[in-house]
Design a protein around this motif. Structure first.
Motif, mmCIF file in Angstrom:
data_model
loop_
_atom_site.group_PDB
_atom_site.id
_atom_site.type_symbol
_atom_site.label_atom_id
_atom_site.label_comp_id
_atom_site.label_asym_id
_atom_site.label_seq_id
_atom_site.Cartn_x
_atom_site.Cartn_y
_atom_site.Cartn_z
ATOM 1 N N ARG A 66 -64.575 -15.749 14.985
ATOM 2 C CA ARG A 66 -65.309 -14.647 14.354
ATOM 3 C C ARG A 66 -66.244 -13.963 15.342
ATOM 4 O O ARG A 66 -66.630 -12.806 15.144
ATOM 5 C CB ARG A 66 -66.082 -15.155 13.143
ATOM 6 C CG ARG A 66 -67.220 -16.097 13.435
ATOM 7 C CD ARG A 66 -67.934 -16.526 12.153
ATOM 8 N NE ARG A 66 -67.057 -17.258 11.262
ATOM 9 C CZ ARG A 66 -66.623 -16.772 10.110
ATOM 10 N NH1 ARG A 66 -66.994 -15.562 9.715
ATOM 11 N NH2 ARG A 66 -65.827 -17.481 9.339
ATOM 12 N N ASP A 90 -63.290 -8.501 14.823
ATOM 13 C CA ASP A 90 -63.834 -7.706 13.736
ATOM 14 C C ASP A 90 -62.679 -6.903 13.140
ATOM 15 O O ASP A 90 -61.511 -7.136 13.476
ATOM 16 C CB ASP A 90 -64.978 -6.798 14.215
ATOM 17 C CG ASP A 90 -64.589 -5.941 15.420
ATOM 18 O OD1 ASP A 90 -63.407 -5.548 15.507
ATOM 19 O OD2 ASP A 90 -65.454 -5.674 16.266
ATOM 20 N N ASP A 91 -62.982 -5.965 12.258
ATOM 21 C CA ASP A 91 -61.919 -5.192 11.618
ATOM 22 C C ASP A 91 -61.070 -4.426 12.627
ATOM 23 O O ASP A 91 -59.905 -4.114 12.365
ATOM 24 C CB ASP A 91 -62.521 -4.192 10.621
ATOM 25 C CG ASP A 91 -63.089 -4.888 9.396
ATOM 26 O OD1 ASP A 91 -62.998 -6.134 9.334
ATOM 27 O OD2 ASP A 91 -63.629 -4.201 8.513
ATOM 28 N N ARG A 92 -61.646 -4.110 13.772
ATOM 29 C CA ARG A 92 -60.954 -3.330 14.791
ATOM 30 C C ARG A 92 -60.073 -4.199 15.677
ATOM 31 O O ARG A 92 -58.943 -3.833 16.007
ATOM 32 C CB ARG A 92 -61.994 -2.603 15.638
ATOM 33 C CG ARG A 92 -61.440 -1.755 16.779
ATOM 34 C CD ARG A 92 -62.598 -1.344 17.680
ATOM 35 N NE ARG A 92 -62.189 -0.404 18.697
ATOM 36 C CZ ARG A 92 -62.073 0.895 18.526
ATOM 37 N NH1 ARG A 92 -62.308 1.420 17.341
ATOM 38 N NH2 ARG A 92 -61.714 1.699 19.501
ATOM 39 N N ALA A 98 -59.044 -7.488 15.113
ATOM 40 C CA ALA A 98 -58.125 -8.429 14.478
ATOM 41 C C ALA A 98 -56.668 -7.965 14.573
ATOM 42 O O ALA A 98 -55.780 -8.772 14.901
ATOM 43 C CB ALA A 98 -58.533 -8.668 13.026
ATOM 44 N N TRP A 102 -57.258 -11.756 10.854
ATOM 45 C CA TRP A 102 -57.996 -11.016 9.836
ATOM 46 C C TRP A 102 -58.864 -11.960 9.009
ATOM 47 O O TRP A 102 -60.009 -11.649 8.679
ATOM 48 C CB TRP A 102 -57.016 -10.258 8.951
ATOM 49 C CG TRP A 102 -57.670 -9.232 8.078
ATOM 50 C CD1 TRP A 102 -57.998 -9.363 6.760
ATOM 51 C CD2 TRP A 102 -58.087 -7.917 8.473
ATOM 52 N NE1 TRP A 102 -58.587 -8.203 6.303
ATOM 53 C CE2 TRP A 102 -58.647 -7.289 7.328
ATOM 54 C CE3 TRP A 102 -58.022 -7.199 9.669
ATOM 55 C CZ2 TRP A 102 -59.148 -6.005 7.354
ATOM 56 C CZ3 TRP A 102 -58.515 -5.914 9.690
ATOM 57 C CH2 TRP A 102 -59.077 -5.325 8.552
ATOM 58 N N ARG A 162 -61.880 -13.204 11.155
ATOM 59 C CA ARG A 162 -62.745 -12.204 11.784
ATOM 60 C C ARG A 162 -64.172 -12.256 11.245
ATOM 61 O O ARG A 162 -64.432 -12.756 10.159
ATOM 62 C CB ARG A 162 -62.178 -10.796 11.557
ATOM 63 C CG ARG A 162 -62.433 -10.255 10.162
ATOM 64 C CD ARG A 162 -61.564 -9.054 9.849
ATOM 65 N NE ARG A 162 -61.962 -8.392 8.620
ATOM 66 C CZ ARG A 162 -61.689 -8.839 7.406
ATOM 67 N NH1 ARG A 162 -61.045 -9.976 7.249
ATOM 68 N NH2 ARG A 162 -62.079 -8.162 6.336
ATOM 69 N N ARG A 180 -67.589 -10.095 9.940
ATOM 70 C CA ARG A 180 -67.667 -9.109 8.872
ATOM 71 C C ARG A 180 -68.181 -7.755 9.328
ATOM 72 O O ARG A 180 -68.563 -6.935 8.518
ATOM 73 C CB ARG A 180 -68.547 -9.645 7.750
ATOM 74 C CG ARG A 180 -67.995 -10.904 7.100
ATOM 75 C CD ARG A 180 -66.592 -10.674 6.578
ATOM 76 N NE ARG A 180 -66.019 -11.891 6.002
ATOM 77 C CZ ARG A 180 -64.793 -11.992 5.553
ATOM 78 N NH1 ARG A 180 -63.987 -10.949 5.626
ATOM 79 N NH2 ARG A 180 -64.350 -13.120 5.043
ATOM 80 N N ARG A 181 -68.167 -7.496 10.654
ATOM 81 C CA ARG A 181 -68.578 -6.193 11.141
ATOM 82 C C ARG A 181 -67.477 -5.184 10.864
ATOM 83 O O ARG A 181 -66.341 -5.378 11.280
ATOM 84 C CB ARG A 181 -68.859 -6.238 12.657
ATOM 85 C CG ARG A 181 -69.894 -7.248 13.051
ATOM 86 C CD ARG A 181 -70.151 -7.216 14.562
ATOM 87 N NE ARG A 181 -68.934 -7.417 15.328
ATOM 88 C CZ ARG A 181 -68.411 -8.610 15.580
ATOM 89 N NH1 ARG A 181 -68.965 -9.701 15.066
ATOM 90 N NH2 ARG A 181 -67.328 -8.711 16.313
ATOM 91 N N LYS A 182 -67.792 -4.134 10.171
ATOM 92 C CA LYS A 182 -66.800 -3.135 9.828
ATOM 93 C C LYS A 182 -66.880 -1.965 10.787
ATOM 94 O O LYS A 182 -67.940 -1.369 10.966
ATOM 95 C CB LYS A 182 -66.986 -2.647 8.384
ATOM 96 C CG LYS A 182 -66.634 -3.699 7.343
ATOM 97 C CD LYS A 182 -66.688 -3.131 5.950
ATOM 98 C CE LYS A 182 -66.283 -4.157 4.919
ATOM 99 N NZ LYS A 182 -66.308 -3.602 3.544
ATOM 100 N N GLU A 228 -64.413 1.448 12.667
ATOM 101 C CA GLU A 228 -63.241 2.318 12.468
ATOM 102 C C GLU A 228 -62.042 1.749 13.172
ATOM 103 O O GLU A 228 -62.072 1.432 14.353
ATOM 104 C CB GLU A 228 -63.552 3.722 13.005
ATOM 105 C CG GLU A 228 -62.421 4.704 12.760
ATOM 106 C CD GLU A 228 -62.720 6.051 13.389
ATOM 107 O OE1 GLU A 228 -61.917 6.970 13.183
ATOM 108 O OE2 GLU A 228 -63.746 6.161 14.080
ATOM 109 N N VAL A 229 -60.948 1.590 12.463
ATOM 110 C CA VAL A 229 -59.698 1.105 13.017
ATOM 111 C C VAL A 229 -58.757 2.267 13.285
ATOM 112 O O VAL A 229 -58.063 2.274 14.261
ATOM 113 C CB VAL A 229 -59.025 0.103 12.050
ATOM 114 C CG1 VAL A 229 -57.698 -0.362 12.630
ATOM 115 C CG2 VAL A 229 -59.927 -1.082 11.786
#
Length: 337
Positions: free
Chosen positions: A32, A36-38, A40, A327, A330, A332-334, A336-337
């Motif tokens: 983790r 992050d969302d980008r 993963a 995913w 990861r 929890r930082r969100k 832009e992907v």
């Protein structure tokens, strides 16, 4: 270097399985920090790319071939903890679906090809990258990390074989043979790793985990126009550097499918380093048939499936599984992907 069933006794196989399971558990909790969302989805792509390139055996000596192991590459691109997870998924899919590496030897393969290559490759990479600065230094560090990681894994195999191998072969003879041929394979590994890291650095340096500490030189300009370097500043946060990652990721998936679906037909058919050494030293006969034997075994050879189709299926499986694992692991930082 996929170890088949039969090379190691039960105690060694179980012990290696415990080590592999513990290593994966640690990496699941630590990944983790790297994901992050980008990033993963990048882990899924890296795992699928390694699966595809591992299908592309290249000649290294008379009658012997080698292929990418990928631990150093994975660690540099997505981080060491995530790199181990990527390698574990690749080896699991290869073992279960393609009969590449024994089921009882899965823990040994993850320990050697996953954990050892990541630890050694990334350790060398970090050391060299602190001495050689800039993108060129990152690429050089990637080359050397990958180069060292392969013979290191081969020597760990020899050590384990001395402890729990099922054939009475001189440990020094196994170590010398494995180390020698895997130095040559390591050169190929280093070239592939450096080219891949260099290419990603040129296009999307923000997606290279090993380059996150890459500083920017601060230049002081005097009134007379003269300049002088006064130090370095931290690189910008990766998430804010180059915009959405989707175009790069889609391009990477396309390239990976081409490698697995088309280039795999031209892979060298000679035995790889481990198989060649096992035959030379007289313990190849210890290998047992795989416990799973179905249409995709031996990359479609058993079921009459073209290797390219089998490769595409494998890429899809690895991409989905590794992406899902990354995913789930990861932070929890969100972004832009």
């Amino acid at each position: 270097m996929h170890v088949p069933d039969g090379f190691f006794n039960a105690a060694t196989s179980v012990s290696a399985g415990v080590v592999a399971a513990a290593g994966i558990g640690v990496c699941l909790s630590k990944a983790r920090r790297e994901l992050d969302d980008r990033t993963a989805p990048m882990a899924g792509l890296v795992a699928a790319f390694i699966f595809a390139v591992q299908m592309l055996n290249f000649p290294v000596a008379a009658g012997t071939s080698g292929h990418l192991l990928g631990g150093a590459l994975a660690a540099i691109l997505v981080g060491p903890y995530t790199g181990v997870l990527c390698m574990a998924v690749v080896l699991l899919v290869q073992c279960v679906f393609f009969a590449d590496g024994g089921l009882t030897a899965l823990g040994i393969n993850i320990s050697i090809m996953g954990i050892v290559t990541v630890l050694v490759g990334y350790g060398v990479f970090r050391f060299v990258s602190r001495l050689a600065k800039g993108k060129g230094g990152i690429t050089l560090a990637a080359f050397l990390g990958a180069l060292v990681s392969v013979p290191a894994a081969a020597l760990v195999f020899a050590l384990l074989f001395a402890i729990g191998g099922t054939a009475p072969i001189s440990p020094m003879a196994v170590a010398a043979a494995m180390g020698g041929v895997h130095v040559l394979i390591g050169i190929g590994e280093a070239i592939i790793t450096a080219l891949t890291v260099g290419a990603v650095l040129a296009v999307r340096p923000d997606l290279v985990y090993g380059a996150r500490g890459l500083g920017q030189t601060l230049v002081l300009r005097g009134a007379d126009g003269s300049t002088s370097e006064v130090g370095t500043a931290p690189a910008p946060a990766p998430a804010a550097t180059r915009g959405p990652a989707k175009p790069f990721l889609l391009g990477g998936v396309g390239l990976t499918l081409v490698l697995a679906g088309a280039v795999s037909f031209f892979a060298n058919s000679n035995p790889d380093g481990l198989e060649a050494v096992a035959e030379q030293k007289g313990f190849l006969g210890q290998a047992k048939g795989h416990l799973v034997n179905w249409a995709l075994s031996d990359y479609g050879e058993v079921g009459g499936i073209p290797v390219g189709i089998a490769g595409i299926i494998g890429v899809g499986l690895v991409l989905l599984i590794a992406g899902a694992v990354a995913w789930a692991a990861r932070g929890r930082r969100k972004v832009e992907v």
